[in-house]
Design an enzyme around this catalytic site. Structure first.
Site, PDB file in Angstrom:
ATOM      1  N   GLU A 147       0.836  -1.202   0.000  1.00 26.73           N
ATOM      2  CA  GLU A 147       0.000   0.000   0.000  1.00 26.73           C
ATOM      3  C   GLU A 147       0.871   1.253   0.000  1.00 26.73           C
ATOM      4  O   GLU A 147       1.790   1.368   0.799  1.00 26.73           O
ATOM      5  CB  GLU A 147      -0.919  -0.029   1.237  1.00 26.73           C
ATOM      6  CG  GLU A 147      -1.909   1.105   1.268  1.00 26.73           C
ATOM      7  CD  GLU A 147      -2.615   1.281  -0.061  1.00 26.73           C
ATOM      8  OE1 GLU A 147      -3.295   0.360  -0.513  1.00 26.73           O
ATOM      9  OE2 GLU A 147      -2.458   2.349  -0.685  1.00 26.73           O
ATOM     10  N   LYS A 156       8.270  -1.525  -2.372  1.00 27.82           N
ATOM     11  CA  LYS A 156       7.631  -0.769  -1.282  1.00 27.82           C
ATOM     12  C   LYS A 156       8.694  -0.227  -0.320  1.00 27.82           C
ATOM     13  O   LYS A 156       8.661   0.944   0.072  1.00 27.82           O
ATOM     14  CB  LYS A 156       6.623  -1.666  -0.545  1.00 27.82           C
ATOM     15  CG  LYS A 156       6.019  -1.063   0.701  1.00 27.82           C
ATOM     16  CD  LYS A 156       5.192   0.187   0.418  1.00 27.82           C
ATOM     17  CE  LYS A 156       4.901   0.938   1.704  1.00 27.82           C
ATOM     18  NZ  LYS A 156       4.183   2.191   1.489  1.00 27.82           N
ATOM     19  N   CYS A 177       6.114   4.094   9.287  1.00 32.04           N
ATOM     20  CA  CYS A 177       6.707   3.331   8.181  1.00 32.04           C
ATOM     21  C   CYS A 177       8.141   3.678   7.818  1.00 32.04           C
ATOM     22  O   CYS A 177       8.957   2.782   7.635  1.00 32.04           O
ATOM     23  CB  CYS A 177       5.833   3.485   6.947  1.00 32.04           C
ATOM     24  SG  CYS A 177       4.213   2.747   7.180  1.00 32.04           S
TER      25      CYS A 177
HETATM   26  N1  LIG Z   1       0.298   3.424   8.187  1.00 28.51           N
HETATM   27  C1  LIG Z   1       0.670   3.687   6.956  1.00 28.51           C
HETATM   28  O1  LIG Z   1       0.706   4.828   6.498  1.00 28.51           O
HETATM   29  C2  LIG Z   1       1.052   2.569   6.035  1.00 28.51           C
HETATM   30  C3  LIG Z   1       1.152   2.823   4.669  1.00 28.51           C
HETATM   31  C4  LIG Z   1       1.503   1.774   3.822  1.00 28.51           C
HETATM   32  C5  LIG Z   1       1.753   0.513   4.353  1.00 28.51           C
HETATM   33  N2  LIG Z   1       1.677   0.295   5.689  1.00 28.51           N
HETATM   34  C6  LIG Z   1       1.902  -1.060   6.200  1.00 28.51           C
HETATM   35  O2  LIG Z   1       0.646  -1.679   6.440  1.00 28.51           O
HETATM   36  C7  LIG Z   1       0.732  -2.559   7.573  1.00 28.51           C
HETATM   37  C8  LIG Z   1      -0.324  -2.196   8.593  1.00 28.51           C
HETATM   38  O3  LIG Z   1      -0.054  -0.885   9.088  1.00 28.51           O
HETATM   39  P1  LIG Z   1      -1.107  -0.081   9.958  1.00 28.51           P
HETATM   40  O4  LIG Z   1      -0.560   1.289  10.088  1.00 28.51           O
HETATM   41  O5  LIG Z   1      -2.469  -0.281   9.385  1.00 28.51           O
HETATM   42  O6  LIG Z   1      -1.000  -0.893  11.337  1.00 28.51           O
HETATM   43  P2  LIG Z   1      -1.986  -0.794  12.595  1.00 28.51           P
HETATM   44  O7  LIG Z   1      -1.180  -1.140  13.762  1.00 28.51           O
HETATM   45  O8  LIG Z   1      -2.737   0.494  12.546  1.00 28.51           O
HETATM   46  O9  LIG Z   1      -3.060  -1.951  12.339  1.00 28.51           O
HETATM   47  C9  LIG Z   1      -2.778  -3.322  12.378  1.00 28.51           C
HETATM   48  C10 LIG Z   1      -3.976  -4.066  12.984  1.00 28.51           C
HETATM   49  O10 LIG Z   1      -3.768  -5.481  12.849  1.00 28.51           O
HETATM   50  C11 LIG Z   1      -4.349  -6.139  13.957  1.00 28.51           C
HETATM   51  N3  LIG Z   1      -3.819  -7.505  14.087  1.00 28.51           N
HETATM   52  C12 LIG Z   1      -2.542  -7.880  14.423  1.00 28.51           C
HETATM   53  N4  LIG Z   1      -2.434  -9.221  14.398  1.00 28.51           N
HETATM   54  C13 LIG Z   1      -3.658  -9.720  14.073  1.00 28.51           C
HETATM   55  C14 LIG Z   1      -4.171 -11.027  13.860  1.00 28.51           C
HETATM   56  N5  LIG Z   1      -3.394 -12.114  14.004  1.00 28.51           N
HETATM   57  N6  LIG Z   1      -5.479 -11.172  13.525  1.00 28.51           N
HETATM   58  C15 LIG Z   1      -6.268 -10.070  13.360  1.00 28.51           C
HETATM   59  N7  LIG Z   1      -5.820  -8.796  13.526  1.00 28.51           N
HETATM   60  C16 LIG Z   1      -4.532  -8.614  13.874  1.00 28.51           C
HETATM   61  C17 LIG Z   1      -3.987  -5.223  15.120  1.00 28.51           C
HETATM   62  O11 LIG Z   1      -4.845  -5.444  16.218  1.00 28.51           O
HETATM   63  C18 LIG Z   1      -4.169  -3.826  14.486  1.00 28.51           C
HETATM   64  O12 LIG Z   1      -5.458  -3.297  14.719  1.00 28.51           O
HETATM   65  C19 LIG Z   1       2.171  -2.436   8.076  1.00 28.51           C
HETATM   66  O13 LIG Z   1       2.923  -3.485   7.530  1.00 28.51           O
HETATM   67  C20 LIG Z   1       2.639  -1.115   7.515  1.00 28.51           C
HETATM   68  O14 LIG Z   1       4.010  -1.092   7.307  1.00 28.51           O
HETATM   69  C21 LIG Z   1       1.305   1.300   6.528  1.00 28.51           C
END
Ligand SMILES: NC(=O)c1ccc[n+]([C@@H]2O[C@H](COP(=O)([O-])OP(=O)(O)OC[C@H]3O[C@@H](n4cnc5c(N)ncnc54)[C@H](O)[C@@H]3O)[C@@H](O)[C@H]2O)c1
Length: 465
Positions: free
Chosen positions: A163, A222, A278
């Site tokens: 993403e 990414k 990130c």
């Molecule tokens: N935040 C950003 O701007 C962004 C942008 C691009 C990519 N990413 C990537 O996307 C991924 C997610 O980032 P985010 O910011 O959304 O993280 P986040 O911490 O906001 O959300 C992750 C969610 O996953 C849940 N989770 C963890 N283990 C689980 C399981 N086994 N079953 C069900 N739910 C579970 C957690 O409870 C949490 O709510 C990361 O790898 C990050 O690097 C983030």
């Protein structure tokens, strides 16, 4: 190409929530279920008051309002959603490891692995499993091996679909994505899976913006995209320090180089340093991978981007201390902003946290105002550092809801987040309320130096002497 009726997304965070909301709104014939093990988070996504959604993003609540309960659902019933879906997105957190091998650099894949095991246990029909989380190169093969060795004999196709949204502009970024990247196997079934996922995005994006690659290129791209973006910030921040020692103005330098079409204007704003969940973790990941292949120079090269970022945050705090006559003990310093950037309530790796920590070490009294970040979150961020006891943090730092109340009798204001509302304040009234000389340290280059000095402030703007 497979017909898709149901999609499941594991992880209802900053990526899973907004991404799935947009897919649901653009694909009304598909039922999208976002699941999470965190009950409180799911309750917030289901809250009837849309101001209580766990993620703040401009435009998000309007989309959730239109789709929730129709074809968008938030639930903790992970197994049920996996069982019913044809496509499963993994969008869980992948933080930097805090223990064991690779501590402080490698990505912690335990949450991703748990998801893979869960999918393997539950799935009774063929599935397309999509890595949405940012993962180190070659994670897809680990997921594949778990699924193939522990599953119920069903066929899994693993795709990498990183993403690229930025927090604060997530909805716009998703709706008008520059490109969508889909990595998968070059086998006939891999190609079919890539086309199936592509068809989802083709609901609202032109086909030529959907790039298909092999899995490894997609995973690596990414990390590289984030490393390049962060590198631009660190590069201009390095120059900001030089500008402060000379008569150069970093804004003029940015404009001068940014108008060169080979360089481009974006991500050239000097600031107190980049934050967010990130940039740091993804570069550390790149550094770790490079080092583990014995590529020391490559690892050192990218690590310097983080070293420069830490320097910029430290430099900002040290400048506050030295300007306030080398002591901030007992002095009231107001923080405008705590989020890592404007238009989000996310505070992960925010520069404000480190700047506050450095000033608290010098016994400053900090008062924080941020329009979207809760008091609970601010204390959690500080306590996490473990520099001092939670009691001491609460004694030295307070959080207020009214910025005008915060500035009463303050020695200094530090601008840590570029919230638009800070520009609209009556800085004349703020000046009246503060102790004199009244200092403003603008870590976001938000205000006009001329105007602030005219009012009477001692005004420091990053990147300007
Ligand atoms: N935040 C950003 O701007 C962004 C942008 C691009 C990519 N990413 C990537 O996307 C991924 C997610 O980032 P985010 O910011 O959304 O993280 P986040 O911490 O906001 O959300 C992750 C969610 O996953 C849940 N989770 C963890 N283990 C689980 C399981 N086994 N079953 C069900 N739910 C579970 C957690 O409870 C949490 O709510 C990361 O790898 C990050 O690097 C983030």
């Amino acid at each position: 190409m497979k017909k898709v009726n149901k999609i499941c997304c594991i992880g209802a965070g900053y990526v899973g929530g907004p991404t799935m909301s947009v897919i649901a709104s653009q694909c009304p014939e598909i039922t999208v279920t976002v699941v999470d093990i965190n009950q409180a988070r799911i309750d917030q996504w289901n809250d009837t008051d849309l101001d209580n959604l766990p993620v703040y993003e401009p435009g998000l609540k309007e989309i959730v309002e239109k789709t929730r309960g129709k074809n968008l659902f938030f639930s903790t019933e992970v197994d049920k959603a996996i069982d019913e879906a044809e496509i499963i997105f993994i969008s869980v957190n992948t933080p930097t490891k805090t223990y064991g091998k690779g501590k402080g650099q490698a990505a912690d894949l335990k949450y991703v692995e748990l998801c893979a095991r869960n999918i393997a246990r539950v799935a009774k029909t063929d599935k397309i499993v999509v890595e949405k989380s940012t993962l180190p190169v070659r994670t897809a093969s680990a997921i594949k091996s778990i699924l193939e060795n522990t599953g119920n004999g069903v066929n899994f196709e693993i795709l990498s679909n990183p993403e690229f949204l930025a927090e604060g502009t997530a909805i716009d970024d998703l709706l008008k994505a520059d490109r969508v990247l889909i990595g998968g196997d070059d086998t006939p079934s891999g190609q079919e899976a890539k086309d199936t996922l592509s068809a989802i995005y083709e609901h609202w994006l032109p086909k030529e913006r959907i790039l298909q690659t092999n899995v490894w290129s997609s995973e690596l791209s990414k990390l590289v995209a984030n490393a390049f973006l962060a590198q631009r910030v660190s590069s201009i921040n390095a120059i900001s320090a030089l500008c402060e020692r000379t008569d150069a103005n970093v804004a003029e330098v940015s404009r001068a180089i940014g108008t060169d079409s080979r360089i481009g204007a974006k991500f050239l704003n000097a600031s107190v340093g980049f934050g967010g969940s990130c940039f740091q973790k993804d570069i550390l990941n790149l550094v770790y991978i490079s080092r583990s292949f014995g590529l020391t120079e490559v690892a050192d090269y990218w690590e310097q981007v983080i070293i420069m970022n830490d320097y910029q945050k430290r430099r900002f705090a040290e400048n506050i201390i030295s300007t306030l006559y080398n002591t901030v003990s007992g002095k009231k310093i107001v923080f405008f902003g705590w989020a890592f950037k404007k238009d989000t309530n996310d505070t992960r790796e925010s520069a404000a946290i480190n700047v506050a920590d450095a000033l608290l070490e010098e016994k400053a009294e900090i008062v924080v105002y941020d329009p979207k970040v809760s008091e609970k979150q601010i204390y959690a961020d500080l306590d996490y550092l473990d520099t001092r006891s939670p009691e001491e943090n609460r004694e030295l730092l307070t959080v207020v809801k009214d910025p005008m109340e915060a500035v009463q009798d303050a020695h200094a204001i530090a601008i840590l987040t570029e919230w638009d509302e800070f520009k609209t304040y009556s800085w004349e009234s703020i000046f009246e309320k503060m102790l004199k000389p009244a200092f403003v340290f603008d870590g976001r280059r938000l205000l006009s130096k001329e105007k602030m000095e005219e009012i009477g402030f001692q005004y420091y703007k990053i990147g300007q002497s």
